[in-house]
Design a protein around this motif. Structure first.
Motif, PDB file in Angstrom:
ATOM      1  N   LYS A  27       0.970  -1.114   0.050  1.00 26.17           N
ATOM      2  CA  LYS A  27      -0.037   0.040  -0.125  1.00 26.17           C
ATOM      3  C   LYS A  27       0.801   1.246  -0.069  1.00 26.17           C
ATOM      4  N   LEU A  28       2.019   1.283   0.692  1.00 21.84           N
ATOM      5  CA  LEU A  28       2.801   2.536   1.016  1.00 21.84           C
ATOM      6  C   LEU A  28       3.578   2.799  -0.313  1.00 21.84           C
ATOM      7  N   LEU A  29       3.887   1.669  -1.065  1.00 19.48           N
ATOM      8  CA  LEU A  29       4.715   2.013  -2.400  1.00 19.48           C
ATOM      9  C   LEU A  29       3.920   1.865  -3.699  1.00 19.48           C
ATOM     10  N   ASP A  30       2.642   1.496  -3.387  1.00 18.48           N
ATOM     11  CA  ASP A  30       1.776   1.453  -4.716  1.00 18.48           C
ATOM     12  C   ASP A  30       2.216   0.521  -5.664  1.00 18.48           C
ATOM     13  N   VAL A  31       2.523  -0.770  -5.227  1.00 24.19           N
ATOM     14  CA  VAL A  31       2.749  -1.855  -5.955  1.00 24.19           C
ATOM     15  C   VAL A  31       2.175  -3.105  -5.539  1.00 24.19           C
ATOM     16  N   SER A  32       2.070  -4.130  -6.402  1.00 22.58           N
ATOM     17  CA  SER A  32       1.658  -5.360  -6.049  1.00 22.58           C
ATOM     18  C   SER A  32       2.287  -6.131  -4.757  1.00 22.58           C
ATOM     19  N   GLU A  33       1.629  -6.921  -3.929  1.00 20.41           N
ATOM     20  CA  GLU A  33       2.250  -7.729  -3.168  1.00 20.41           C
ATOM     21  C   GLU A  33       3.334  -8.729  -3.686  1.00 20.41           C
ATOM     22  N   VAL A  34       2.666  -9.317  -4.890  1.00 23.81           N
ATOM     23  CA  VAL A  34       3.768  -9.997  -5.643  1.00 23.81           C
ATOM     24  C   VAL A  34       5.116  -9.425  -5.662  1.00 23.81           C
ATOM     25  N   THR A  35       5.209  -8.155  -6.039  1.00 23.19           N
ATOM     26  CA  THR A  35       6.274  -7.419  -6.422  1.00 23.19           C
ATOM     27  C   THR A  35       7.160  -7.254  -5.016  1.00 23.19           C
ATOM     28  N   ILE A  36       6.413  -6.707  -3.946  1.00 19.83           N
ATOM     29  CA  ILE A  36       7.195  -6.683  -2.445  1.00 19.83           C
ATOM     30  C   ILE A  36       7.599  -8.013  -2.482  1.00 19.83           C
ATOM     31  N   ARG A  37       7.097  -9.059  -2.267  1.00 21.32           N
ATOM     32  CA  ARG A  37       7.831 -10.318  -1.924  1.00 21.32           C
ATOM     33  C   ARG A  37       8.992 -10.671  -2.480  1.00 21.32           C
ATOM     34  N   LYS A  38       8.998 -10.417  -3.965  1.00 18.88           N
ATOM     35  CA  LYS A  38      10.060 -10.501  -4.817  1.00 18.88           C
ATOM     36  C   LYS A  38      11.227  -9.634  -4.160  1.00 18.88           C
ATOM     37  N   ASP A  39      10.753  -8.421  -3.987  1.00 16.18           N
ATOM     38  CA  ASP A  39      11.902  -7.473  -3.358  1.00 16.18           C
ATOM     39  C   ASP A  39      12.467  -8.013  -2.087  1.00 16.18           C
ATOM     40  N   LEU A  40      11.684  -8.464  -1.157  1.00 19.55           N
ATOM     41  CA  LEU A  40      12.055  -9.021  -0.025  1.00 19.55           C
ATOM     42  C   LEU A  40      12.892 -10.191  -0.121  1.00 19.55           C
ATOM     43  N   ILE A  41      12.560 -11.084  -1.157  1.00 17.65           N
ATOM     44  CA  ILE A  41      13.578 -12.237  -1.080  1.00 17.65           C
ATOM     45  C   ILE A  41      14.966 -11.673  -1.705  1.00 17.65           C
ATOM     46  N   LYS A  42      14.909 -10.502  -2.585  1.00 15.92           N
ATOM     47  CA  LYS A  42      16.594 -10.086  -2.985  1.00 15.92           C
ATOM     48  C   LYS A  42      17.313  -9.543  -1.846  1.00 15.92           C
ATOM     49  N   LEU A  43      16.435  -8.532  -1.187  1.00 12.81           N
ATOM     50  CA  LEU A  43      16.847  -7.909   0.112  1.00 12.81           C
ATOM     51  C   LEU A  43      17.568  -8.892   1.134  1.00 12.81           C
ATOM     52  N   GLU A  44      16.659  -9.862   1.321  1.00 11.80           N
ATOM     53  CA  GLU A  44      17.267 -10.976   2.229  1.00 11.80           C
ATOM     54  C   GLU A  44      18.680 -11.847   1.651  1.00 11.80           C
ATOM     55  N   GLN A  45      18.307 -12.142   0.617  1.00 14.21           N
ATOM     56  CA  GLN A  45      19.507 -12.536  -0.165  1.00 14.21           C
ATOM     57  C   GLN A  45      21.054 -11.899  -0.065  1.00 14.21           C
ATOM     58  N   GLU A  46      20.894 -10.446  -0.154  1.00 15.71           N
ATOM     59  CA  GLU A  46      21.718  -9.498   0.294  1.00 15.71           C
ATOM     60  C   GLU A  46      22.043  -9.392   1.896  1.00 15.71           C
ATOM     61  N   GLY A  47      21.361 -10.069   2.650  1.00 14.77           N
ATOM     62  CA  GLY A  47      21.672  -9.879   3.872  1.00 14.77           C
ATOM     63  C   GLY A  47      21.301  -8.577   4.554  1.00 14.77           C
ATOM     64  N   LEU A  48      20.176  -7.998   4.003  1.00 15.40           N
ATOM     65  CA  LEU A  48      19.866  -6.614   4.342  1.00 15.40           C
ATOM     66  C   LEU A  48      18.490  -6.661   5.436  1.00 15.40           C
ATOM     67  N   LEU A  49      17.851  -7.906   5.260  1.00 12.80           N
ATOM     68  CA  LEU A  49      16.652  -7.979   6.017  1.00 12.80           C
ATOM     69  C   LEU A  49      16.420  -9.389   6.339  1.00 12.80           C
ATOM     70  N   SER A  50      15.613  -9.834   7.202  1.00 12.64           N
ATOM     71  CA  SER A  50      14.921 -11.287   7.608  1.00 12.64           C
ATOM     72  C   SER A  50      13.456 -11.357   6.917  1.00 12.64           C
ATOM     73  N   ARG A  51      13.203 -12.069   6.104  1.00  8.72           N
ATOM     74  CA  ARG A  51      11.862 -12.498   5.919  1.00  8.72           C
ATOM     75  C   ARG A  51      11.134 -13.104   7.030  1.00  8.72           C
ATOM     76  N   VAL A  52      10.098 -12.750   7.419  1.00 13.24           N
ATOM     77  CA  VAL A  52       9.413 -13.318   8.421  1.00 13.24           C
ATOM     78  C   VAL A  52       7.761 -13.550   7.737  1.00 13.24           C
ATOM     79  N   HIS A  53       7.043 -14.447   8.308  1.00 16.20           N
ATOM     80  CA  HIS A  53       5.715 -14.698   7.924  1.00 16.20           C
ATOM     81  C   HIS A  53       4.825 -13.628   7.771  1.00 16.20           C
TER      82      HIS A  53
END
Length: 254
Positions: A27-53
């Motif tokens: 909602k904040l970034l005005d993109v789909s949840e699918v896009t956000i999930r892909k972003d989170l996967i990439k950021l987690e792979q870079e060690g910048l955050l941890s995905r949670v449920h």
């Protein structure tokens, strides 16, 4: 908005809020949840955050392990529901291993209804509960006791377990994740869990619905290592996702 700018805003929000949801970021970034999930996967792979449920948290934001007493006071109805359902998987004369935990404790309270059980456990409080019922052969494995969970762990516990073989193992988990499998907050308990599972022909994990989608400090088993998960309830999407991976999930009757 470019992906790099989106990633920067995601990290800004995660660092500010400690934990954020996919829905809020979408909602904040005005993109789909699918896009956000892909972003989170990439950021987690870079060690910048941890995905949670359902979202993400900063990598340094690790949940604190709570005591058995604190856990016991939470979701009591759900744990009792799981325990009643699990009882149908035990027959007179069975040999069992029970791991430490508040849900396995609820299960232990019901075992007095079944005769001639031989029960191995690494939990001091569970051993005391079973012994008070006066109908079982109870084997407490020994080892170093953890103050928070009353679990016996370490080399002595693991070596003693390796000398025993049982038919069924019932353990809990702090996290159940499609990719990371079963995990717990304690490395020592994780190691003992692996040995307990290896000494049983069938393995059951008892966990309420809040454990799904979570990953914690130490993974102790893959999804394929367990015969059945018994839980209180599960949303259809999560249930279907785990079933596609060949995981048997049994939802307790209310």
């Amino acid at each position: 908005m470019l992906a790099t700018e989106r990633h920067s805003k995601i990290l800004e929000n995660v660092n500010k809020e400690k934990t954020v949801t996919v829905a809020k970021l979408s909602k904040l970034l005005d993109v789909s949840e699918v896009t956000i999930r892909k972003d989170l996967i990439k950021l987690e792979q870079e060690g910048l955050l941890s995905r949670v449920h359902g979202g993400a948290s900063i990598t340094s934001f690790l949940p604190l392990e709570r005591s058995f007493t604190e856990k016991q006071a939470e979701r009591t109805k759900e744990k009792a529901q799981i325990a009643r359902q699990t009882l149908s998987h035990v027959q007179p004369g069975d040999t069992l291993i029970l791991g430490a935990g508040s849900t396995t404790m609820e299960f232990a309270k019901l075992l007095g209804q079944i005769a001639e059980l031989t029960i191995v456990t690494n939990a001091v409080n569970i051993a005391m509960e079973l012994n008070s019922q006066g109908v079982h052969q109870v084997i407490l494995i020994g080892g170093e006791m953890r103050a928070k969970s009353f679990a016996l762990v370490g080399a002595v516990a693991e070596d003693n377990l390796k000398k025993l073989s049982v038919y069924k193992c019932f353990i809990g988990a702090d996290g159940i994740h499609e990719r990371d499998g079963f995990s717990t907050l304690s490395l020592a308990e994780s190691n003992v869990n692996r040995v307990m599972m290896s000494r049983a022909r069938k393995v059951y994990v008892l966990a309420d619905h809040t454990k799904f989608g979570e990953t914690h400090f130490s993974s102790f088993a893959d999804l394929s290592d367990v015969d059945r998960i018994i839980t209180d309830r599960l949303d259809p999407q999560t249930h279907a996702s785990f079933q596609e991976l060949g995981v048997k999930i049994e939802v307790a009757q209310a």
